[in-house]
Design a protein around this motif. Sequence first.
Motif, PDB file in Angstrom:
ATOM      1  N   PRO A  81       0.809  -1.228   0.000  1.00  0.00           N
ATOM      2  CA  PRO A  81       0.000   0.000   0.000  1.00  0.00           C
ATOM      3  C   PRO A  81       0.840   1.275   0.000  1.00  0.00           C
ATOM      4  O   PRO A  81       0.454   2.273  -0.612  1.00  0.00           O
ATOM      5  CB  PRO A  81      -0.823  -0.131   1.291  1.00  0.00           C
ATOM      6  N   LEU A  82       1.981   1.255   0.678  1.00  0.00           N
ATOM      7  CA  LEU A  82       2.840   2.430   0.691  1.00  0.00           C
ATOM      8  C   LEU A  82       3.463   2.665  -0.681  1.00  0.00           C
ATOM      9  O   LEU A  82       3.524   3.808  -1.162  1.00  0.00           O
ATOM     10  CB  LEU A  82       3.948   2.274   1.743  1.00  0.00           C
TER      11      LEU A  82
ATOM     12  N   GLU B 237       2.209   1.794  -3.564  1.00  0.00           N
ATOM     13  CA  GLU B 237       1.145   2.304  -4.429  1.00  0.00           C
ATOM     14  C   GLU B 237       0.857   3.783  -4.137  1.00  0.00           C
ATOM     15  O   GLU B 237       0.670   4.587  -5.062  1.00  0.00           O
ATOM     16  CB  GLU B 237      -0.126   1.475  -4.244  1.00  0.00           C
ATOM     17  N   HIS B 238       0.839   4.142  -2.853  1.00  0.00           N
ATOM     18  CA  HIS B 238       0.581   5.531  -2.465  1.00  0.00           C
ATOM     19  C   HIS B 238       1.651   6.461  -3.041  1.00  0.00           C
ATOM     20  O   HIS B 238       1.328   7.541  -3.571  1.00  0.00           O
ATOM     21  CB  HIS B 238       0.544   5.641  -0.945  1.00  0.00           C
TER      22      HIS B 238
ATOM     23  N   THR C 204       1.187   6.902  -6.829  1.00  0.00           N
ATOM     24  CA  THR C 204      -0.028   7.597  -7.274  1.00  0.00           C
ATOM     25  C   THR C 204      -0.159   9.011  -6.711  1.00  0.00           C
ATOM     26  O   THR C 204      -0.653   9.915  -7.393  1.00  0.00           O
ATOM     27  CB  THR C 204      -1.284   6.790  -6.891  1.00  0.00           C
ATOM     28  N   LYS C 205       0.306   9.215  -5.473  1.00  0.00           N
ATOM     29  CA  LYS C 205       0.116  10.505  -4.819  1.00  0.00           C
ATOM     30  C   LYS C 205       1.416  11.218  -4.461  1.00  0.00           C
ATOM     31  O   LYS C 205       1.376  12.383  -4.033  1.00  0.00           O
ATOM     32  CB  LYS C 205      -0.731  10.331  -3.554  1.00  0.00           C
TER      33      LYS C 205
ATOM     34  N   GLU D 170       2.011  10.087   8.434  1.00  0.00           N
ATOM     35  CA  GLU D 170       0.995   9.225   7.845  1.00  0.00           C
ATOM     36  C   GLU D 170       1.618   8.641   6.586  1.00  0.00           C
ATOM     37  O   GLU D 170       2.700   9.086   6.181  1.00  0.00           O
ATOM     38  CB  GLU D 170      -0.281  10.012   7.519  1.00  0.00           C
ATOM     39  N   PRO D 171       1.012   7.651   5.962  1.00  0.00           N
ATOM     40  CA  PRO D 171       1.622   7.096   4.743  1.00  0.00           C
ATOM     41  C   PRO D 171       1.922   8.177   3.708  1.00  0.00           C
ATOM     42  O   PRO D 171       1.050   8.958   3.337  1.00  0.00           O
ATOM     43  CB  PRO D 171       0.548   6.125   4.237  1.00  0.00           C
ATOM     44  N   GLY D 172       3.196   8.246   3.304  1.00  0.00           N
ATOM     45  CA  GLY D 172       3.590   9.210   2.283  1.00  0.00           C
ATOM     46  C   GLY D 172       3.856  10.604   2.791  1.00  0.00           C
ATOM     47  O   GLY D 172       4.116  11.511   1.992  1.00  0.00           O
ATOM     48  N   LYS D 173       3.814  10.814   4.105  1.00  0.00           N
ATOM     49  CA  LYS D 173       4.020  12.153   4.661  1.00  0.00           C
ATOM     50  C   LYS D 173       4.918  12.047   5.894  1.00  0.00           C
ATOM     51  O   LYS D 173       4.686  11.218   6.768  1.00  0.00           O
ATOM     52  CB  LYS D 173       2.681  12.770   5.049  1.00  0.00           C
TER      53      LYS D 173
END
Length: 309
Positions: free
Chosen positions: A33-34, A36-37, A40-41, A133-136
């Motif tokens: 999930p990380l 993919e995050h 995509t983001k 948080e994920p991606g931050k």
Amino acid sequence: MNIAILGAGAMGSLYASYLAPYHSVTLLDSYAPLVEHINTKGLIKVSHDHTEIPFQVKAVLSGTSLDYQDLVIVFVKGIHTYEAIKNNQSLLGPDTIVMTLQNGAGNNRDIAQFVKRERIIVGTSSHNSVSLEPGKFYHSGCGPTNIGPDLPCEESLRDVKKTAQALEESGLTVNIMENIQYVLWQKLVINCGINALSTLMQCRIGEIYTNPYLWDLCKRIVYECVLIAEADGTYLDRKEALLAVSKVCINDANGYASMYQDRQNQRMTEIDRINGVVSDLGSQYKIAAPCNSMLVTQIHGVEQMYSRQ
């Protein structure tokens, strides 16, 4: 340079934020999930003044077959170093440099199971980064990156200088250290003094220094480390070692130790690669290390309680 970073956590992402604008960077992580995050983001770095800085970087699952890399930077937790290198051997060509900037001790020995020691760089990072948080992530502390050869020789020194240039081109401050073992012990002492205490007390790094009871315990932990470091061949001045710990507590006062973040997310910690190393060496050299040994036991006790929370 083609650079792969093993581990897309707070520190791996932080270094990617520096390197990606100047080099071809790929983040590798085992958490789908990380990955993919990130793809995509993107990622968001939160600076000291709480400005949010978004950036893009390529991410793939650990074990994905990629071309040989010029540089592989290892930022996974020490307990996962062996498996991370084993699963990503496709990155390792005959000229690939592998650099560990991980917490704790013994990561270079795990890497050396797959990479010639002449191609291994060991070092420490004085940066502090906290996952929000994920991606931050929050970039809570800055400082130099200290690196040196795992096996001092002409070939290794060339690799160290080449790597230092790539990091400096990306805006990082780098110190090349011939006596890198001294630096590694300094960093280990800081981690021993701060990480487990912060985790057990569930407090910010700065509170270890401002709370007189915690600071007294921190002193005892550090003094044990200094005695065992000397037995292991590295002399550390006791006052200087304690001063280094206090500076981190002051400079990163609002930050949280990575081990505390592990507790919050119910992840296994690196305690065996930090205080556990000092405790084990103490047993080997017949030097008592009751405070470090106690912390190891307590942190493992916390880990065993995760399923009850």
